[in-house]
Design a protein around this motif. Structure first.
Motif, short mmCIF file in Angstrom:
data_model
loop_
_atom_site.label_atom_id
_atom_site.label_comp_id
_atom_site.label_asym_id
_atom_site.label_seq_id
_atom_site.Cartn_x
_atom_site.Cartn_y
_atom_site.Cartn_z
N CYS A 142 0.84 -1.20 0.00
CA CYS A 142 0.00 0.00 0.00
C CYS A 142 0.88 1.25 0.00
CB CYS A 142 -0.90 0.04 1.24
SG CYS A 142 -2.03 -1.34 1.42
N PHE A 143 0.49 2.22 -0.80
CA PHE A 143 1.20 3.50 -0.78
C PHE A 143 0.20 4.61 -1.13
CE2 PHE A 143 3.98 6.93 -1.83
CZ PHE A 143 5.03 6.75 -0.95
N PRO A 144 0.26 5.72 -0.38
CA PRO A 144 1.06 5.93 0.82
C PRO A 144 0.52 5.09 1.97
CG PRO A 144 -0.44 7.75 0.52
CD PRO A 144 -0.59 6.89 -0.70
N PRO A 145 1.31 4.87 3.02
CA PRO A 145 0.80 4.09 4.15
C PRO A 145 -0.39 4.79 4.79
CG PRO A 145 2.88 5.15 4.70
CD PRO A 145 2.68 5.35 3.23
N ALA A 146 -1.32 4.00 5.31
CA ALA A 146 -2.52 4.57 5.93
C ALA A 146 -2.17 5.42 7.14
CB ALA A 146 -3.48 3.45 6.31
N SER A 147 -1.05 5.14 7.79
CA SER A 147 -0.65 5.90 8.98
C SER A 147 0.02 7.23 8.66
CB SER A 147 0.29 5.06 9.86
OG SER A 147 -0.37 3.94 10.38
N ALA A 148 0.22 7.51 7.38
CA ALA A 148 0.94 8.73 7.02
C ALA A 148 0.27 9.97 7.56
CB ALA A 148 1.06 8.82 5.50
N SER A 149 -1.06 9.98 7.60
CA SER A 149 -1.77 11.17 8.05
C SER A 149 -2.25 11.08 9.50
CB SER A 149 -2.98 11.44 7.14
OG SER A 149 -3.84 10.31 7.12
N LYS A 150 -2.58 9.87 9.98
CA LYS A 150 -3.16 9.75 11.32
C LYS A 150 -2.26 9.04 12.32
CE LYS A 150 -7.96 10.07 9.82
NZ LYS A 150 -9.32 9.49 9.88
N SER A 151 -1.15 8.51 11.88
CA SER A 151 -0.12 7.87 12.72
C SER A 151 -0.70 6.84 13.70
CB SER A 151 0.71 8.92 13.47
OG SER A 151 -0.06 9.69 14.35
N HIS A 152 -1.61 6.00 13.23
CA HIS A 152 -2.15 4.95 14.10
C HIS A 152 -1.07 3.95 14.49
CE1 HIS A 152 -6.28 6.15 13.97
NE2 HIS A 152 -6.38 6.02 12.66
N ALA A 153 -0.18 3.63 13.56
CA ALA A 153 0.85 2.61 13.82
C ALA A 153 2.07 3.22 14.48
CB ALA A 153 1.26 1.94 12.51
N ASP A 154 2.73 2.44 15.32
CA ASP A 154 3.97 2.87 15.95
C ASP A 154 5.13 2.78 14.96
OD1 ASP A 154 2.99 3.10 18.83
OD2 ASP A 154 2.44 1.03 18.35
N LEU A 155 5.08 1.76 14.11
CA LEU A 155 6.12 1.51 13.11
C LEU A 155 5.44 1.15 11.80
CD1 LEU A 155 8.19 -0.79 15.47
CD2 LEU A 155 8.92 1.50 14.78
N VAL A 156 6.02 1.59 10.68
CA VAL A 156 5.42 1.34 9.37
C VAL A 156 6.49 0.78 8.43
CG1 VAL A 156 4.19 2.33 7.41
CG2 VAL A 156 3.81 3.25 9.71
N VAL A 157 6.14 -0.28 7.72
CA VAL A 157 7.07 -0.94 6.80
C VAL A 157 6.69 -0.61 5.35
CG1 VAL A 157 7.86 -3.18 5.93
CG2 VAL A 157 7.52 -2.83 8.40
N LEU A 158 7.70 -0.22 4.56
CA LEU A 158 7.52 -0.01 3.13
C LEU A 158 8.48 -0.91 2.37
CD1 LEU A 158 7.47 3.92 2.97
CD2 LEU A 158 5.51 2.37 3.11
N SER A 159 8.09 -1.26 1.14
CA SER A 159 8.97 -2.05 0.28
C SER A 159 9.07 -1.40 -1.08
CB SER A 159 8.42 -3.48 0.13
OG SER A 159 9.23 -4.23 -0.77
N PHE A 160 10.27 -1.40 -1.65
CA PHE A 160 10.50 -0.82 -2.97
C PHE A 160 10.97 -1.88 -3.97
CE2 PHE A 160 11.85 2.77 0.00
CZ PHE A 160 10.56 3.32 0.03
#
Length: 387
Positions: A142-160
């Motif tokens: 998923c991009f952008p991560p759902a937490s980008a605006s509301k920061s629900h997650a403590d840590l967020v993982v992205l893959s390229f």
């Protein structure tokens, strides 16, 4: 049209000099670039373990249906993956199942985004706060991560990596919420740094990679059995490293993503009649994520559909692929049913996840999908249903 439309993946964009836009999550998270998305997730698990240093055998909760790299990342830190079944006809973990899976040894819950459909992070965040656990958003798909605006997650993982929303031929990132940077500092510093050099070798690799994604080359590659294209395999995570990623490479990926067409909207229209025939288009469960702070839809990684039965799913897959459309059953089975994973997880049934995996069909949504492709796909699915 000759060749075959690949199931997933966008071309690697060309970096430009002096290109810059702020990262969508910059207000809430510190970014640590990693060698891959799997390595980023493993680092997130390491931080969760460090936060609960009194736990001798840490456990991490994940969905029973997902990529085996979830298991690899957890096991690399000496932790135990604990699987939870799904909600009916959805890629989301069952809330009650998450609560039941929590023990004194649990250190984190991983909410996994599915092909552009985020997990229900607000609900999971509430559960984690109740039990003093870290919530990790796996936003590799998923991009952008759902937490980008509301920061629900403590840590967020992205893959390229290949087949991800932003394709840079590898690499990943761990986003660490600002209040956790102190805790994470020692865990992060434990790993060495590799440097990505954008030289002649990288540029040639990019050109070849993009060429092989075209219809005719992909058709040939898929028929080479030793490549195992499209197969779901379990690989142990042997090494973890941070990545010195040139800004212009990431910026090119951001720019390319923002210009990508919204192919899933064409499917929404073309496949609207399938619901009455027992199919379920999972885009109806999708939250709309902001793009440039505007409430707009963002591209799906693939278009997921649940068939009325396994037999109908398999017939549709066969007809679509013979017509040159790279449709896929995705992982095809639950995590305990994947070779190599069964030794790391509890041996039990997950009936809802099994049903989901047996009926799932995914359709390509990348920029090379044409209106004619979508029309053909709709016609095939309707004709298969009427047989």
């Amino acid at each position: 049209m000759k060749g075959k439309l690949r199931p997933v993946g966008s071309p690697v964009p060309s970096p430009r000099i002096h290109e810059h836009q702020e990262l969508p999550w910059a207000a809430h998270y510190h970014t640590e670039f990693m060698g891959s998305g799997t390595e980023a997730l493993s680092l997130a698990v390491a931080i969760a373990i460090r936060r609960h240093s009194q736990v001798s055998t840490p456990e991490v909760i994940i969905p029973a249906y997902g990529c085996p790299d979830l298991v690899s990342a957890i096991c690399a830190q000496g932790a135990k993956p604990v699987l939870v079944d799904l909600l009916p006809n959805a890629p989301h973990m069952n809330d009650a199942g998450v609560r039941e899976a929590i023990t004194p040894s649990t250190v984190a819950v991983v909410g996994v985004g599915f092909l552009g459909i985020p997990e229900r992070l607000e609900e999971l965040s509430g559960i984690c706060r109740e039990h003093n656990l870290l919530l990790i958003e796996d936003s590799a798909q998923c991009f952008p991560p759902a937490s980008a605006s509301k920061s629900h997650a403590d840590l967020v993982v992205l893959s390229f990596g290949r087949g991800k929303p932003i394709n840079l031929m590898g690499g990943g990132a761990l986003l660490i919420r600002s209040d956790l940077t102190g805790l994470a500092k020692e865990a992060v510093g434990h790993y060495p740094v590799a440097v990505l050099k954008v030289g002649t070798k990288w540029l040639v690799k990019r050109l070849v990679f993009n060429l092989l994604m075209m219809r005719l080359p992909y058709y040939v590659l898929e028929r080479l059995p030793f490549l195992g294209i499209g197969e779901t395999r379990f690989h142990r995570l042997e090494t973890i490293s941070r990545l010195d990623l040139p800004e212009r490479v990431l910026q090119a990926g951001l720019r390319d993503f923002q210009l990508r067409p919204l192919i899933h909207q064409r499917y929404d229209i073309e496949l609207a009649g399938l619901d009455a025939r027992g199919w379920k288009c999972l885009t109806s469960d999708r939250s709309e994520i902001s793009r440039n702070d505007l409430q707009q839809s963002v591209p799906l990684l693939r278009y997921p559909v649940l068939a009325p039965s396994t037999d109908l799913r398999d017939r549709a897959l066969a007809v679509l692929n013979s017509a040159g459309i790279g449709a896929s059953a995705f992982y095809e089975r639950t995590l305990p049913q994947i070779d190599g994973v069964e030794a790391a997880v509890e041996d039990r049934d997950y009936p809802v996840a099994s049903d989901f995996s047996s009926r799932l069909l995914t359709l390509p949504t990348h920029e090379n999908v044409t209106s004619a492709d979508v029309t053909l796909i709709g016609r095939i699915l309707l004709s298969v249903t009427e047989l």
